[in-house]
Scaffold this motif. Structure first.
Motif, PDB file in Angstrom:
ATOM      1  N   THR A 149      -3.201  -0.448   6.491  1.00 18.20           N
ATOM      2  CA  THR A 149      -2.182  -1.452   6.790  1.00 18.20           C
ATOM      3  C   THR A 149      -1.247  -0.953   7.889  1.00 18.20           C
ATOM      4  N   ALA A 150      -0.799   0.286   7.777  1.00 16.75           N
ATOM      5  CA  ALA A 150       0.107   0.851   8.789  1.00 16.75           C
ATOM      6  C   ALA A 150      -0.554   0.895  10.167  1.00 16.75           C
ATOM      7  N   ALA A 151      -1.818   1.266  10.228  1.00 18.85           N
ATOM      8  CA  ALA A 151      -2.522   1.331  11.511  1.00 18.85           C
ATOM      9  C   ALA A 151      -2.746  -0.064  12.100  1.00 18.85           C
ATOM     10  N   PHE A 152      -3.058  -1.019  11.258  1.00 16.35           N
ATOM     11  CA  PHE A 152      -3.334  -2.379  11.708  1.00 16.35           C
ATOM     12  C   PHE A 152      -2.113  -3.023  12.348  1.00 16.35           C
ATOM     13  N   TYR A 153      -0.928  -2.681  11.851  1.00 18.82           N
ATOM     14  CA  TYR A 153       0.303  -3.274  12.351  1.00 18.82           C
ATOM     15  C   TYR A 153       1.144  -2.301  13.175  1.00 18.82           C
ATOM     16  N   ALA A 154       0.558  -1.222  13.644  1.00 13.26           N
ATOM     17  CA  ALA A 154       1.301  -0.186  14.368  1.00 13.26           C
ATOM     18  C   ALA A 154       1.797  -0.694  15.719  1.00 13.26           C
ATOM     19  N   THR A 155       3.106  -0.815  15.828  1.00  5.53           N
ATOM     20  CA  THR A 155       3.787  -1.127  17.084  1.00  5.53           C
ATOM     21  C   THR A 155       5.118  -0.391  17.045  1.00  5.53           C
ATOM     22  N   PRO A 156       5.841  -0.363  18.158  1.00  4.16           N
ATOM     23  CA  PRO A 156       7.179   0.244  18.119  1.00  4.16           C
ATOM     24  C   PRO A 156       8.128  -0.468  17.146  1.00  4.16           C
ATOM     25  N   ARG A 157       7.827  -1.717  16.770  1.00  6.74           N
ATOM     26  CA  ARG A 157       8.680  -2.479  15.847  1.00  6.74           C
ATOM     27  C   ARG A 157       8.231  -2.331  14.395  1.00  6.74           C
ATOM     28  N   THR A 158       7.247  -1.475  14.149  1.00 10.16           N
ATOM     29  CA  THR A 158       6.755  -1.276  12.787  1.00 10.16           C
ATOM     30  C   THR A 158       7.212   0.074  12.268  1.00 10.16           C
ATOM     31  N   THR A 159       7.803   0.060  11.090  1.00  9.13           N
ATOM     32  CA  THR A 159       8.245   1.279  10.422  1.00  9.13           C
ATOM     33  C   THR A 159       7.262   1.572   9.293  1.00  9.13           C
ATOM     34  N   ARG A 160       6.802   2.782   9.238  1.00 12.10           N
ATOM     35  CA  ARG A 160       5.801   3.219   8.253  1.00 12.10           C
ATOM     36  C   ARG A 160       6.467   4.209   7.315  1.00 12.10           C
ATOM     37  N   VAL A 161       6.436   3.920   5.987  1.00 11.94           N
ATOM     38  CA  VAL A 161       7.107   4.773   5.007  1.00 11.94           C
ATOM     39  C   VAL A 161       6.174   4.993   3.819  1.00 11.94           C
ATOM     40  N   LEU A 162       5.946   6.251   3.479  1.00 10.52           N
ATOM     41  CA  LEU A 162       5.192   6.594   2.272  1.00 10.52           C
ATOM     42  C   LEU A 162       6.164   7.305   1.334  1.00 10.52           C
ATOM     43  N   CYS A 163       6.486   6.656   0.224  1.00 10.15           N
ATOM     44  CA  CYS A 163       7.477   7.165  -0.729  1.00 10.15           C
ATOM     45  C   CYS A 163       6.789   7.804  -1.929  1.00 10.15           C
ATOM     46  N   PRO A 164       7.475   8.702  -2.589  1.00  9.17           N
ATOM     47  CA  PRO A 164       6.950   9.182  -3.870  1.00  9.17           C
ATOM     48  C   PRO A 164       7.040   8.045  -4.887  1.00  9.17           C
ATOM     49  N   GLY A 165       6.136   8.049  -5.854  1.00  5.74           N
ATOM     50  CA  GLY A 165       6.229   7.062  -6.927  1.00  5.74           C
ATOM     51  C   GLY A 165       4.973   6.248  -7.119  1.00  5.74           C
ATOM     52  N   PRO A 166       5.015   5.340  -8.106  1.00  6.18           N
ATOM     53  CA  PRO A 166       3.861   4.522  -8.475  1.00  6.18           C
ATOM     54  C   PRO A 166       3.834   3.180  -7.737  1.00  6.18           C
ATOM     55  N   HIS A 167       2.875   2.341  -8.114  1.00  6.84           N
ATOM     56  CA  HIS A 167       2.675   1.039  -7.473  1.00  6.84           C
ATOM     57  C   HIS A 167       3.917   0.152  -7.549  1.00  6.84           C
ATOM     58  N   GLU A 168       4.572   0.131  -8.664  1.00  7.40           N
ATOM     59  CA  GLU A 168       5.752  -0.730  -8.833  1.00  7.40           C
ATOM     60  C   GLU A 168       6.983  -0.040  -8.241  1.00  7.40           C
ATOM     61  N   VAL A 169       6.977   0.120  -6.919  1.00  6.80           N
ATOM     62  CA  VAL A 169       7.993   0.912  -6.219  1.00  6.80           C
ATOM     63  C   VAL A 169       9.416   0.404  -6.373  1.00  6.80           C
ATOM     64  N   MET A 170       9.592  -0.865  -6.636  1.00  2.00           N
ATOM     65  CA  MET A 170      10.948  -1.393  -6.749  1.00  2.00           C
ATOM     66  C   MET A 170      11.414  -1.478  -8.201  1.00  2.00           C
ATOM     67  N   LEU A 171      10.587  -1.007  -9.139  1.00  2.00           N
ATOM     68  CA  LEU A 171      10.959  -1.020 -10.557  1.00  2.00           C
ATOM     69  C   LEU A 171      11.040   0.377 -11.154  1.00  2.00           C
ATOM     70  N   ASP A 172      10.225   1.280 -10.677  1.00  2.00           N
ATOM     71  CA  ASP A 172      10.105   2.625 -11.247  1.00  2.00           C
ATOM     72  C   ASP A 172      10.298   3.621 -10.112  1.00  2.00           C
ATOM     73  N   GLN A 173      11.182   4.556 -10.283  1.00  2.00           N
ATOM     74  CA  GLN A 173      11.516   5.522  -9.225  1.00  2.00           C
ATOM     75  C   GLN A 173      11.885   4.765  -7.943  1.00  2.00           C
ATOM     76  N   TRP A 174      12.751   3.794  -8.102  1.00  2.00           N
ATOM     77  CA  TRP A 174      13.040   2.830  -7.059  1.00  2.00           C
ATOM     78  C   TRP A 174      14.104   3.261  -6.059  1.00  2.00           C
ATOM     79  N   ALA A 175      14.887   4.280  -6.351  1.00  2.00           N
ATOM     80  CA  ALA A 175      16.033   4.613  -5.496  1.00  2.00           C
ATOM     81  C   ALA A 175      15.623   4.940  -4.058  1.00  2.00           C
TER      82      ALA A 175
END
Length: 188
Positions: A149-175
């Motif tokens: 996904t990151a490679a497909f949309y790679a432009t200067p306007r695309t921010t790529r972030v890989l965070c620690p944690g599980p699939h439900e990133v906004m519910l578990d280890q969300w900070a």
């Protein structure tokens, strides 16, 4: 700013591709990649067949709604309090009453046919700013799916972030994911 998580991210990719909605930013959170979930499923069946079985039971058979251990294993971390896990399982149960025709969706969304000769989405010149966020311990969308996904949309306007944690990133280890999302959104 419109955010989409998992299969919601897949639909958001198609919406952004169509360009029919004016968006300042698109945030793809642990999103199904542009090629769909087939590559992920194939990798799991070849490399981690028991994980593939867990995902099938949790998602396709909707066992994540009633089996706490399976739900935790596939969607959350071992650190999530049981009370929150049960609460989220209740939401999964409510959501499971509405079906998603995954076969139809994967046939239409998102379209890799828009791929440009450089290996990126051909419509990125008119795309809003994008955030592509993945999770290191995601069992549903593996790191390779995030990288696609990151490679497909790679432009200067695309921010790529890989965070620690599980699939439900906004519910578990969300900070950390929430802080990264807010940082990206404020910069738009």
């Amino acid at each position: 700013i419109v955010a989409g998580h998992s299969f919601g991210g897949m639909y958001l990719q198609k919406l952004a591709e169509q360009g029919s909605v004016d968006m300042k930013g698109v945030a793809l959170l642990c999103s199904v990649p542009p090629s769909g979930s087939g590559g992920i499923v194939g990798r799991y069946f070849l490399r981690k067949p028991l994980t593939a079985l867990d995902i099938t039971l949790a998602v396709a058979m909707k066992r994540a709604c009633v089996d706490a251990d399976l739900c935790r294993k596939v969607f959350f971390s071992k650190h999530l309090p049981d009370s929150l896990l049960r609460r989220y399982m209740g939401h999964f149960l409510e959501d499971s009453r509405v079906g998603l025709n995954i076969g139809d969706a994967l046939g239409r969304f998102p379209s890799k046919t828009c791929k440009g000769s450089d290996g990126k989405a051909g419509w990125l010149g008119r795309a809003p700013a994008m955030l592509v966020m993945g999770a290191e311990d995601d069992v549903i969308v593996d790191v390779e799916g995030f990288e696609e996904t990151a490679a497909f949309y790679a432009t200067p306007r695309t921010t790529r972030v890989l965070c620690p944690g599980p699939h439900e990133v906004m519910l578990d280890q969300w900070a950390d994911p929430a802080a990264r999302f807010c940082e990206w959104a404020r910069a738009l």
